[in-house]
Write an enzyme that holds these catalytic residues in place. Structure first.
Site, PDB file in Angstrom:
ATOM      1  N   ASP A  12       0.864  -1.176   0.000  1.00 57.06           N
ATOM      2  CA  ASP A  12       0.000   0.000   0.000  1.00 57.06           C
ATOM      3  C   ASP A  12       0.902   1.227   0.000  1.00 57.06           C
ATOM      4  O   ASP A  12       1.466   1.581   1.040  1.00 57.06           O
ATOM      5  CB  ASP A  12      -0.912  -0.020   1.225  1.00 57.06           C
ATOM      6  CG  ASP A  12      -1.901   1.138   1.229  1.00 57.06           C
ATOM      7  OD1 ASP A  12      -2.078   1.759   0.169  1.00 57.06           O
ATOM      8  OD2 ASP A  12      -2.476   1.416   2.290  1.00 57.06           O
ATOM      9  N   ASN A  30     -12.912  -2.793   9.867  1.00 54.99           N
ATOM     10  CA  ASN A  30     -14.056  -2.794   8.956  1.00 54.99           C
ATOM     11  C   ASN A  30     -15.183  -3.629   9.546  1.00 54.99           C
ATOM     12  O   ASN A  30     -14.958  -4.756   9.991  1.00 54.99           O
ATOM     13  CB  ASN A  30     -13.651  -3.372   7.593  1.00 54.99           C
ATOM     14  CG  ASN A  30     -12.584  -2.518   6.923  1.00 54.99           C
ATOM     15  OD1 ASN A  30     -12.888  -1.484   6.351  1.00 54.99           O
ATOM     16  ND2 ASN A  30     -11.338  -2.946   7.013  1.00 54.99           N
ATOM     17  N   HIS A  90     -15.812   1.853   7.897  1.00 55.25           N
ATOM     18  CA  HIS A  90     -14.352   1.859   7.831  1.00 55.25           C
ATOM     19  C   HIS A  90     -13.825   2.809   8.903  1.00 55.25           C
ATOM     20  O   HIS A  90     -14.034   4.025   8.829  1.00 55.25           O
ATOM     21  CB  HIS A  90     -13.925   2.318   6.429  1.00 55.25           C
ATOM     22  CG  HIS A  90     -12.461   2.223   6.168  1.00 55.25           C
ATOM     23  ND1 HIS A  90     -11.764   1.048   6.260  1.00 55.25           N
ATOM     24  CD2 HIS A  90     -11.551   3.172   5.790  1.00 55.25           C
ATOM     25  CE1 HIS A  90     -10.499   1.255   5.947  1.00 55.25           C
ATOM     26  NE2 HIS A  90     -10.334   2.540   5.677  1.00 55.25           N
TER      27      HIS A  90
END
Length: 454
Positions: free
Chosen positions: A24, A88, A181
């Site tokens: 990421d 989440n 989230h």
């Protein structure tokens, strides 16, 4: 490196345990497979630590002599940069969209709980970080992420970091579900803190969906409150509420906890009993004396380590910049030793990480067994769609063109190119529903034929 040395994956970085492991921006990111309960999250999150450690060992074989990669599971570089440990939760679309306008959305009732829950799931850190510098090194904080929260709700995760992220990307049926989230939480080493963070939050979300916390207390300024609570390890500081009164984090948690007990009593079997009991224990012990949780909660485990080092040098937090003479006769700043201890707590190498060393000595409480974690490195949960994803990748890897949370695309040759299997219900694709189907299918083409009936 992963394919050759650790575990079978496909091009989309989906692992055979149903998780996702990818780069990421510039750092490795592990996302657990979908889990149906908080204890399973603990198991597959800890499996992720082992996967990253194995990957690190393999990757280091390719580096020049004298160089190595080391991975720390934390949230700050201690120089003003931060990175998240995201959560989440699957919530109903109807609940997310409820309310006449933005300010009426039920999700606002969650904010006071989130702001105050850090007292049992913070990871702890030295100093206050702001504007890419440490402005007060003498403060020990409860949370690593609190300094970086900038607004109550927003769609971004890196600019104007919100307590609640409003990104609408459900990875499931968008008409039925929303994926809540959260980016405010700390990266936990303690199994107990991970379990309680997820378990208590899930209970509050259940109550929110059923309209059970419509009268929740409201904090006047949640962003300043999350920082104020973090900077008070006594857990006695109060924050201003919308009604003009003041409440401590313990008092806010007690309000939600009382509601949860009432909700559980009127809905037998609806909530995770173990999570509710752990939540009750945490709040009451913190109210009595936070040190009672020094074997369970990260920020308290770490604080005890740091204060033991201070005591070793007959020092206090006010002596942070004092020079000491080590046993080797070398001059050293006490602050450097404390920084090293704080960082080493989060080292994922079992032989070096301080949390792992405490765990091996029985100095911290556990909820899982090593055998469960080892199994979770290679196998997915059996009661979510992660089972179908993981076992399809294990058995039919060569035929899988791409994979995502809610979809698998198979390429079974010229006769059946790019067959898409959607998985829009996270509660389906379980072992009970698909185990025999996968087992009885010799090839991916067989599997597709049985699913589509042709």
């Amino acid at each position: 490196v992963l394919r050759e040395h650790v575990i079978v994956v496909i091009e989309d970085e989906i692992l055979v345990n149903g998780a996702r492991f990818y780069i990421d921006h510039v750092h490795p990111k592990y996302s657990t497979p979908e889990c149906a309960n908080a204890r399973d999250v603990v198991i597959w999150e800890r499996a992720g630590e082992r996967i990253l450690n194995l990957s690190m060992i393999a990757a280091n074989q390719f580096l020049p002599p004298g160089q190595e990669i080391v991975i720390y599971k934390d949230n700050t570089d201690r120089k003003g940069a931060t990175y998240g440990s995201h959560e989440n939760y699957l919530v109903s679309r109807a609940c997310w969209n409820a309310g006449r306008n933005w300010s009426d959305m039920p999700i606002w009732r969650l904010i006071p709980f989130l702001v105050s829950r850090q007292i049992f799931c913070g990871s702890g850190k030295i100093g206050i970080e702001k504007d890419r510098r440490i402005i007060n090194p003498y403060v020990y904080q409860i949370s690593q992420r609190a300094d970086f929260m900038e607004t109550e709700m927003a769609v971004s995760t890196t600019l104007f970091r919100p307590i609640i992220n409003t990104r609408d990307e459900p990875h499931a049926d968008p008409d039925k579900y929303h994926r809540l989230h959260l980016i405010l939480g700390d990266a936990n080493m303690s199994e107990w803190s991970i379990f309680l963070k997820l378990g208590a939050t899930a209970i509050v979300l259940q109550m929110m969906e059923d309209g059970f916390i419509a009268d929740a207390p409201e904090i006047s300024n949640p962003v300043s409150a999350i920082k104020a609570i973090s900077r008070d390890p006594t857990c006695r500081r109060s924050v201003m509420m919308q009604n003009g009164e003041k409440m401590t984090a313990v008092e806010i948690q007690r309000w939600y906890l009382a509601k949860a007990k009432e909700y559980a009593a009127s809905n037998p079997g609806a909530v995770d009993k173990a999570a509710l009991e752990a939540w009750d224990e945490a709040v009451e012990k913190i109210a009595q004396d936070p040190r009672l949780l020094a074997k369970k909660v990260d920020w308290l485990i770490k604080k005890e380590l740091l204060e033991a080092e201070l005591a070793r040098w007959d020092a206090s937090w006010n002596d942070y910049h004092r020079k000491i003479i080590t046993v080797r006769g070398e001059e050293e700043y006490l602050s450097e030793r404390l920084k090293m201890i704080e960082l080493q707590y989060h080292d994922i190498r079992p032989e070096y990480g301080l949390y792992y060393l405490l765990e091996s000595c029985g100095e911290v409480e556990r909820l899982t067994k090593n055998e469960e974690i080892e199994n979770a490195v290679f196998y997915p949960p059996e009661d979510t769609r992660a089972y179908f994803r993981g076992h399809c990748i294990r058995k039919f890897r060569e035929a899988i063109e791409s994979a995502n949370w809610d979809c698998l695309v198979f390429n079974c040759g010229p006769e059946r190119p790019l067959e898409r299997i959607r998985m829009i219900d996270p509660a389906k694709g379980t072992k009970a529903l698909t185990g025999e189907l996968i087992k009885s299918s010799r090839t991916a083409a067989d599997l597709i034929s049985k699913i589509k009936g042709k």
